[in-house]
Design a protein around this motif. Structure first.
Motif, short mmCIF file in Angstrom:
data_model
loop_
_atom_site.label_atom_id
_atom_site.label_comp_id
_atom_site.label_asym_id
_atom_site.label_seq_id
_atom_site.Cartn_x
_atom_site.Cartn_y
_atom_site.Cartn_z
N TYR A 55 58.72 -9.53 -66.94
CA TYR A 55 57.28 -9.41 -67.13
C TYR A 55 56.70 -8.28 -66.28
N ARG A 59 54.75 -5.36 -67.82
CA ARG A 59 53.34 -5.17 -67.47
C ARG A 59 53.02 -3.68 -67.23
N ASP A 63 50.41 -1.80 -69.56
CA ASP A 63 49.23 -1.17 -68.96
C ASP A 63 49.11 0.29 -69.37
N ARG A 68 47.85 -5.74 -74.29
CA ARG A 68 47.84 -7.00 -73.54
C ARG A 68 49.16 -7.73 -73.73
#
Length: 167
Positions: A55, A59, A63, A68
């Motif tokens: 994750y 992420r 980003d 999302r």
């Protein structure tokens, strides 16, 4: 032995009272000593350590792409059985998806799913998991979702996000 009628009535009354008292005590005990099963749970993390490490990598990629991340998305929240006159077939179809989830979903700002991601490991080589994965793969393909399976590599995800797939 001859028992007078009065004594017999008194004995029956006493026996009935004792049985009623025992039943009352049993019911009272049942309701006052019931286990509260809501206290039989403990808090846990939504992601395993391995999933959390992935994750963190995901992420950064998400980003940068402006998308999302959703985690542990229930398959039944992504697809549903088609309407049918056969209610038992519809329920069978729903039962096959209701307890399954997808590890990660990447979505745009409007929560439209762009791609689904399954973080596989050695358990996916077990016969039951292979069958489960084939079923999930087919359902997702038949409903128009793109699924990326990975053992932790993010190259395919980065490539997907760098193309015009998110615009």
């Amino acid at each position: 032995m001859n028992i007078p009628q009065n004594s017999l009535s008194e004995i029956l009354f006493a026996a009935t009272a004792v049985v009623a008292a025992i039943i009352f005590i049993a019911i009272l005990y049942h309701f006052t000593h019931r286990r509260d099963i809501t206290k039989m749970y403990r808090r846990t993390n939504i992601l395993t350590d391995r999933e959390y490490k992935f994750y963190l990598k995901l992420r950064d990629i998400a980003d940068e792409a402006g998308v999302r991340i959703f985690t542990k998305v229930r398959l039944a929240d992504l697809v549903e059985p088609k309407p049918t006159d056969d209610g038992s077939l519809r329920m069978e179809c729903f039962n096959k998806i209701r307890a399954k989830h997808i590890d990660f979903a990447l979505a745009d700002d409007d929560t439209n799913i762009l791609v689904l991601i399954e973080l596989d490991d050695s358990t996916h080589e077990r016969k039951d998991r292979v069958e489960r994965d084939k079923f999930v793969d087919a359902v997702l393909e038949n409903t128009g979702y793109l699924l990326i399976r990975t053992y932790g590599d993010t190259n395919e995800i980065e490539e997907f996000l760098s193309t015009e797939n998110i615009g």
